[in-house]
Design a protein around this motif. Structure first.
Motif, mmCIF file in Angstrom:
data_model
loop_
_atom_site.group_PDB
_atom_site.id
_atom_site.type_symbol
_atom_site.label_atom_id
_atom_site.label_comp_id
_atom_site.label_asym_id
_atom_site.label_seq_id
_atom_site.Cartn_x
_atom_site.Cartn_y
_atom_site.Cartn_z
ATOM 1 N N UNK A 53 0.842 -1.189 0.000
ATOM 2 C CA UNK A 53 0.000 0.000 0.000
ATOM 3 C C UNK A 53 0.880 1.244 0.000
ATOM 4 N N UNK A 54 0.694 2.153 -0.955
ATOM 5 C CA UNK A 54 1.582 3.326 -1.073
ATOM 6 C C UNK A 54 1.579 4.220 0.156
ATOM 7 N N UNK A 55 0.404 4.470 0.764
ATOM 8 C CA UNK A 55 0.359 5.385 1.898
ATOM 9 C C UNK A 55 1.019 4.773 3.124
ATOM 10 N N UNK A 56 0.795 3.468 3.367
ATOM 11 C CA UNK A 56 1.461 2.801 4.492
ATOM 12 C C UNK A 56 2.977 2.802 4.300
ATOM 13 N N UNK A 57 3.422 2.553 3.067
ATOM 14 C CA UNK A 57 4.850 2.600 2.772
ATOM 15 C C UNK A 57 5.411 3.993 3.013
ATOM 16 N N UNK A 58 4.644 5.023 2.647
ATOM 17 C CA UNK A 58 5.088 6.399 2.847
ATOM 18 C C UNK A 58 5.286 6.704 4.323
ATOM 19 N N UNK A 59 4.374 6.259 5.163
ATOM 20 C CA UNK A 59 4.502 6.512 6.602
ATOM 21 C C UNK A 59 5.776 5.876 7.163
ATOM 22 N N UNK A 60 6.074 4.642 6.770
ATOM 23 C CA UNK A 60 7.276 3.985 7.262
ATOM 24 C C UNK A 60 8.530 4.681 6.752
ATOM 25 N N UNK A 61 8.516 5.118 5.500
ATOM 26 C CA UNK A 61 9.680 5.806 4.949
ATOM 27 C C UNK A 61 9.909 7.141 5.644
ATOM 28 N N UNK A 62 8.839 7.859 5.968
ATOM 29 C CA UNK A 62 8.976 9.137 6.671
ATOM 30 C C UNK A 62 9.536 8.912 8.073
ATOM 31 N N UNK A 63 9.037 7.887 8.754
ATOM 32 C CA UNK A 63 9.559 7.569 10.090
ATOM 33 C C UNK A 63 11.046 7.247 10.021
ATOM 34 N N UNK A 64 11.454 6.503 8.994
ATOM 35 C CA UNK A 64 12.867 6.157 8.838
ATOM 36 C C UNK A 64 13.691 7.381 8.459
ATOM 37 N N UNK A 65 13.184 8.218 7.566
ATOM 38 C CA UNK A 65 13.915 9.416 7.149
ATOM 39 C C UNK A 65 14.099 10.384 8.310
ATOM 40 N N UNK A 66 13.142 10.447 9.224
ATOM 41 C CA UNK A 66 13.219 11.403 10.335
ATOM 42 C C UNK A 66 14.348 11.086 11.306
ATOM 43 N N UNK A 67 14.844 9.853 11.307
ATOM 44 C CA UNK A 67 15.940 9.492 12.210
ATOM 45 C C UNK A 67 17.291 9.996 11.716
ATOM 46 N N UNK A 68 17.403 10.280 10.415
ATOM 47 C CA UNK A 68 18.681 10.693 9.857
ATOM 48 C C UNK A 68 19.644 9.551 9.636
ATOM 49 N N UNK A 69 19.197 8.318 9.785
ATOM 50 C CA UNK A 69 20.035 7.134 9.612
ATOM 51 C C UNK A 69 19.866 6.613 8.181
ATOM 52 N N UNK A 70 20.952 6.214 7.502
ATOM 53 C CA UNK A 70 20.822 5.664 6.142
ATOM 54 C C UNK A 70 19.862 4.488 6.110
ATOM 55 N N UNK A 71 19.078 4.412 5.037
ATOM 56 C CA UNK A 71 18.066 3.356 4.951
ATOM 57 C C UNK A 71 18.112 2.669 3.594
ATOM 58 N N UNK A 72 17.599 1.439 3.597
ATOM 59 C CA UNK A 72 17.440 0.647 2.380
ATOM 60 C C UNK A 72 16.008 0.138 2.341
ATOM 61 N N UNK A 73 15.371 0.249 1.184
ATOM 62 C CA UNK A 73 14.008 -0.248 1.002
ATOM 63 C C UNK A 73 14.069 -1.601 0.301
ATOM 64 N N UNK A 74 13.508 -2.623 0.929
ATOM 65 C CA UNK A 74 13.469 -3.970 0.352
ATOM 66 C C UNK A 74 12.019 -4.415 0.218
ATOM 67 N N UNK A 75 11.705 -5.066 -0.892
ATOM 68 C CA UNK A 75 10.359 -5.569 -1.162
ATOM 69 C C UNK A 75 10.421 -7.087 -1.247
ATOM 70 N N UNK A 76 9.820 -7.734 -0.255
ATOM 71 C CA UNK A 76 9.861 -9.190 -0.133
ATOM 72 C C UNK A 76 8.695 -9.834 -0.901
ATOM 73 N N UNK A 77 8.753 -11.155 -1.011
ATOM 74 C CA UNK A 77 7.733 -11.965 -1.689
ATOM 75 C C UNK A 77 7.569 -11.549 -3.148
ATOM 76 N N UNK A 78 8.697 -11.265 -3.770
ATOM 77 C CA UNK A 78 8.658 -10.839 -5.178
ATOM 78 C C UNK A 78 8.256 -11.979 -6.107
ATOM 79 N N UNK A 79 8.300 -13.228 -5.606
ATOM 80 C CA UNK A 79 7.914 -14.360 -6.465
ATOM 81 C C UNK A 79 6.408 -14.412 -6.680
#
Length: 377
Positions: A86-112
């Motif tokens: 879900x785009x909006x749920x993903x956005x909330x998690x990304x904003x929470x991660x960006x607010x820490x100032x710590x480098x982040x990586x986005x991974x998408x599981x169950x690609x099969x």
């Protein structure tokens, strides 16, 4: 609270897990001990494997949701399906991660579970957001080597909603290397007697009724990785709180806004407190995909800040104060509460007695005047 320490030479084991309590003074000054903290342990009983946490060393970083200290990297994990991305749920998690100032990586599981066309569409979409996702699959082992390379030699925290496969991914990252090393006849980790530190994480199934994951992981666990470093498995939650994000800092958590601001240099917004909502002279346009999400989250944060201002005011004094110790080193100590029943000084007591006597004299004079027959005539 469990702490991993290096024992003295008299003990054959390379590492020992101790069950520790926190010293009372740390509780008094509200010094929380978080997962990932480097601590000083004293009063150690090597037989019963117990000790006391006497001090917490200075943290290089700290995140509140989930509470982990000394974090070097964040891994935001979502699934392509089951549960659906879900785009909006993903956005909330990304904003929470960006607010820490710590480098982040986005991974998408169950690609099969999706076809190549769906993956290409999401890759193009996320590229416009400012991210380069890593597609992975625990079932097919696709992308696990890339993630292992990214997570090597650092302390990482894996975050995401329930059911996306956080615990399964951790087990897969570790079991693959266990198998390869076992074939070579080498031991990957030094064993710890009586410890579950190297055991597999519990894995749950996605709910068939709601399509969401079930809460299987209940607490934060810091687990060692074969390539060096550690990975923290955290409980899943479907909506980050965004408590550290303010109206002014929200814009900086969107890579799209950061890019528009950098591309417009040396031109800047006309107002320093511009919220990029179409103010006069604003250099940030509204023709980008996540602008409605930005507007919605900004309204949510504004309502929260107004409520906090009405409830708590502008400033709340903390329970801890800092004073300069030896060589200018700051030391934390508890802020004492104001005494509600202080001992009254003698001067105040004498003054209050004199005031009461004066009031009695005034009352007596009034009674005498009322009973005096000459004054009545």
């Amino acid at each position: 609270m469990r702490v991993i320490v290096e024992p003295p030479r008299s003990i054959e084991e390379s590492k020992v897990e101790l069950l520790c309590v926190v010293k009372a003074v740390l509780k008094k000054i509200k010094r929380r001990v978080l997962v990932g903290d480097k601590v000083l342990v004293g009063s150690i009983d090597w037989v019963d494997r117990r000790g006391m946490i006497e001090n917490v060393y200075q943290r290089s970083s700290e995140i509140l949701d989930p509470p982990v200290a000394n974090v070097d990297h964040l891994l935001v994990l979502f699934s392509m399906e089951q549960p659906k991305l879900e785009p909006f749920a993903l956005t909330r998690f990304l904003i929470e991660a960006e607010s820490t100032g710590i480098p982040l990586t986005l991974a998408l599981n169950k690609s099969e579970l999706v076809d190549e066309e769906a993956k290409a569409a999401w890759k193009f979409r996320l590229h416009k957001w400012g991210y380069k996702p890593v597609f992975c699959s625990v079932e097919s082992k696709h992308g696990l080597d890339s993630l292992a390379f990214i997570l090597r030699d650092q302390t990482s925290v894996i975050v995401g909603p329930s059911g996306v496969g956080k615990s399964s991914l951790i087990n897969a990252l570790r079991s693959n290397h266990h198998a390869s090393d076992a074939a070579e006849g080498e031991s990957l980790f030094d064993p710890i007697l009586g410890s579950k530190w190297y055991g597999d994480q519990l894995v749950g199934q996605v709910s068939t009724r709601s399509g969401r994951g079930k809460h299987t992981t209940r607490n934060v666990s810091l687990l060692p990785l074969s390539n060096g470093g550690y990975l923290a498995d955290t409980p899943g939650f479907n909506q980050p709180s965004l408590t550290k994000v303010t109206k002014q800092s929200l814009a900086q958590t969107f890579p799209e806004i950061r890019k528009m601001l950098s591309d417009s240099e040396p031109a800047k917004c006309s107002f320093n407190d511009c919220l990029h909502l179409g103010e006069p002279g604003c250099v940030v346009s509204a023709d980008w995909e996540r602008y409605p999400y930005y507007f919605q989250l900004l309204d949510e944060i504004r309502i929260r800040e107004e409520f906090q201002l009405r409830t708590y005011g502008t400033k709340k004094e903390g329970d801890v104060r800092y004073k300069a110790g030896d060589k200018g080193v700051q030391q934390a100590e508890p802020r004492l509460e104001l005494k509600k029943h202080r001992r009254v000084s003698r001067k105040s007591m004498n003054q209050s007695l004199l005031d009461e006597l004066d009031e009695l004299d005034d009352d007596d004079n009034l009674l005498d005047e009322e009973n005096d027959p000459f004054l009545k005539q």
